[in-house]
Design an enzyme around this catalytic site. Structure first.
Site, mmCIF file in Angstrom:
data_model
loop_
_atom_site.group_PDB
_atom_site.id
_atom_site.type_symbol
_atom_site.label_atom_id
_atom_site.label_comp_id
_atom_site.label_asym_id
_atom_site.label_seq_id
_atom_site.Cartn_x
_atom_site.Cartn_y
_atom_site.Cartn_z
ATOM 1 N N CYS A 1 15.242 42.748 39.216
ATOM 2 C CA CYS A 1 14.563 43.599 39.284
ATOM 3 C C CYS A 1 14.753 44.739 40.276
ATOM 4 O O CYS A 1 14.683 46.046 40.079
ATOM 5 C CB CYS A 1 13.032 43.339 39.039
ATOM 6 N N CYS B 1 10.190 45.428 40.486
ATOM 7 C CA CYS B 1 9.437 44.252 39.845
ATOM 8 C C CYS B 1 7.987 44.541 39.777
ATOM 9 O O CYS B 1 7.390 45.629 40.237
ATOM 10 C CB CYS B 1 9.623 43.235 40.723
ATOM 11 N N ASP B 2 7.155 43.767 39.077
ATOM 12 C CA ASP B 2 5.893 44.152 38.582
ATOM 13 C C ASP B 2 4.926 44.872 39.532
ATOM 14 O O ASP B 2 4.305 45.900 39.270
ATOM 15 C CB ASP B 2 5.103 42.994 37.978
ATOM 16 N N CYS C 1 12.318 43.160 33.696
ATOM 17 C CA CYS C 1 12.507 42.415 32.515
ATOM 18 C C CYS C 1 12.229 43.346 31.163
ATOM 19 O O CYS C 1 11.405 44.254 31.328
ATOM 20 C CB CYS C 1 11.339 41.485 32.622
ATOM 21 N N SER D 1 1.545 37.149 32.148
ATOM 22 C CA SER D 1 2.537 37.894 32.452
ATOM 23 C C SER D 1 2.643 38.924 31.179
ATOM 24 O O SER D 1 1.994 38.650 30.135
ATOM 25 C CB SER D 1 3.824 37.068 32.102
#
EC number: 4.2.1.9
Length: 557
Positions: A49, A122-123, A194, A472
């Site tokens: 990511c 990333c998240d 993702c 998720s």
């Protein structure tokens, strides 16, 4: 341009020592009158990511200089949700949101920066940066590292969720170990976050809608040239915003947050968006609460056919017109506010003016408003005697989001996954994973491994999974997370016993255990508060100060 905040460290005889330090990092005489702009770089080789972020940071740095600013680069952390998933390490994921926010705020305020350009992948990078940006309220822009392109196997598009589901498929005898390894080797082909409409892509879309990143930028592929060009343009726009004194809280209005909620419903976004939007809005001082999500869900349909429950990935959405195309459809339907502005000072109505009224006819990713995948949004807020403060159900891909069944109780994700892989979970069960909330985990882990295993075994439509933890963005099926109050603080989810009948009804927005108030009160008297699992370190600190998930699991209420 107003007086620069950085003049506190660059101007006057008394600041000669300060300037000497700045000269050592490349400042010349003329640079002390330029805006100093932080480049918060989340580059890391921990995760795909973030591994492409450095080139974007360098591109932005060049553009800031060319546009009349002085960049100062500093690092922020990241963790990889995909790598830590299903392990003790996942407890640090949500915590990292706060660390990212705190680190950006600390660096920018300590150095009297005039603006910040944050770069993440990333998240937790996105909400972490947005929380910091809202706290500081200095001119800011966000650059998303970009989505990963889909992996390919025998013509099928793969994402990281394909690998999680393959584990369940293997244990139920649906695939061979050879096939599992093929999926593992092919599902993640390079750099980027993702690839489905999972948490990272959902939150990048939220930031675009809020006006703090450029139109179209949230769906670009990480490895495409247009992502670098967008980073260059973003830096140029930020310097202009500093000169115009356009600040984040000018853009982060209640209407803007309502727009963001509408868009995440339309694109089928992650449950984590509920948690993060609540946290960002809280920091911005905007009155957005969990009930606003249900109110907006009732009128906004899902119009994008995206993974995890759908067919396509985020690069397909980009080719079909991206977030601006989705917004134009919603704007024409009266489902978003057109008078909200973005970092360029343009209203939504203005910058969508040249976007077609209808989605392209040569694609199937974005549907017309009159032909949605689902007539209502997919993130339902459920309440009842198991969640008096609320919970979040993701019901996309579920034909009948109603189930009553016996509780199968697990005190941790690991115990639950073991039971699933042993084929102990049967159709009709309601799986309960508790003591995984913000306080109890601590850190509110994501339950992707159990939910993917359930789907992989063909039980996604036949089993409900409820938890005070999170899910998720790659999760789908009949799942309910963010149950509040959580088990660790004495919420009723702590009082359930094996075999108790639980009803999950997303049609009636209901989640309850079939027990009387008297029985619940009796059990509450016998309840013993769990011993805190961590005595020192960041998880210990976090568990002592974090709020309930219904308020965004924030640490600075």
């Amino acid at each position: 341009m107003n007086k620069l905040r950085s003049s506190a460290i660059t101007q006057g005889v008394q600041r000669s020592p300060n300037r000497s330090m700045l000269r050592a990092v490349g400042f010349n005489d003329e640079d002390f009158n330029k805006p100093i702009i932080g480049v918060a770089n989340g580059y890391s080789t921990i995760t795909p990511c973030n591994m492409g972020l450095n080139k974007l940071a360098l591109k932005a740095e060049e553009s800031i200089k060319r546009s009349g600013g002085m960049p100062q680069m500093f690092g922020t952390i990241t963790v990889s949700d995909g790598i830590s998933m299903g392990t003790e390490g996942m407890k640090y994921s949500l915590v990292s949101r706060e660390v990212i926010a705190d680190s950006i705020e600390t660096a920018c305020n300590a150095q009297s920066m005039d603006g910040v350009l944050a770069i993440g992948g990333c998240d937790k990078n996105m909400p972490g940066a947005m929380i910091a940006i809202a706290r500081m309220n200095i001119p800011s822009i966000f650059i998303y590292g970009g989505t990963i392109k889909p992996g390919k196997l025998y013509g099928e598009d793969l994402t990281v969720v394909s690998a999680f589901e393959a584990v369940g498929q293997l244990t139920s005898g649906k695939i061979t170990e050879e096939r599992l390894i093929q999926v593992e080797k092919n599902c993640i082909p390079g750099a980027g976050s993702c690839g489905g409409m999972f948490t990272a892509n959902t939150m990048s879309a939220v930031i675009e809608v809020l006006g703090l990143s450029l139109p179209h930028s949230s769906t670009m592929a990480a490895e495409d040239l247009e992502k670098e060009l967008s980073a260059d343009k973003s830096a140029e726009i930020l310097v202009s915003a500093i000169k115009k004194d356009i600040r984040p809280l000018d853009l982060m209005t209640k209407k803007a947050f309502e727009n963001a909620i509408s868009v995440i419903m339309a694109i089928g976004g992650s449950t984590n968006a509920v948690l993060h939007i609540l946290a960002i809005a809280n920091t911005a001082g905007i009155d957005i609460n969990i009930n606003d999500f249900e109110r907006i869900r009732q009128k906004v349909p899902v119009i994008c056919d995206l993974k995890p429950s759908g067919k396509y990935v985020t690069v397909d959405l980009h080719k079909a017109g991206g977030i601006p195309q989705v917004m134009k459809i919603l704007l024409n339907a009266g489902l978003i506010h057109g008078d909200c502005k973005n970092i360029e000072g343009k209203t939504i109505s203005e910058y969508l003016q040249n976007i077609p009224d209808k989605p392209p006819t040569n694609q199937n990713v974005i549907r017309d408003i009159h032909d949605p995948l689902y007539k209502k949004g997919h993130l339902a807020i459920l309440k009842g005697n198991l969640a008096s403060e609320g919970s979040v159900a993701k019901i996309s891909g579920v034909k009948n989001p109603v189930l009553t069944g016996p509780a199968k109780i697990f005190e941790s994700e690991e115990d639950c996954l073991k039971s699933i892989l042993n084929n102990d979970i049967k159709a009709g069960d309601v799986v309960v994973i508790r003591n995984e909330g913000p306080v109890g985990g601590p850190g509110m882990r994501e339950m992707l491994a159990p939910t993917s295993a359930i789907v992989g075994q063909g039980l996604g439509e036949k089993v409900a999974l409820i938890t005070d933890g999170r899910f998720s963005g790659g999760t789908y099926g009949l799942v309910v997370g963010h149950i509040a109050p959580e088990a660790a603080v004495g919420g009723n989810i702590a009082l359930i016993k094996e075999g108790d009948l639980i009803t999950v009804d997303a049609v009636k927005q209901l989640i309850e255990v079939n027990l009387s108030d008297e029985e619940l009160k009796k059990r509450k008297k016998d309840w013993v508060k769990p011993i805190q699992k961590y005595k020192r370190g960041i998880l210990s600190k976090y568990s002592r100060i974090v709020s309930t998930s219904s308020l965004g699991a924030v640490t600075d209420l």
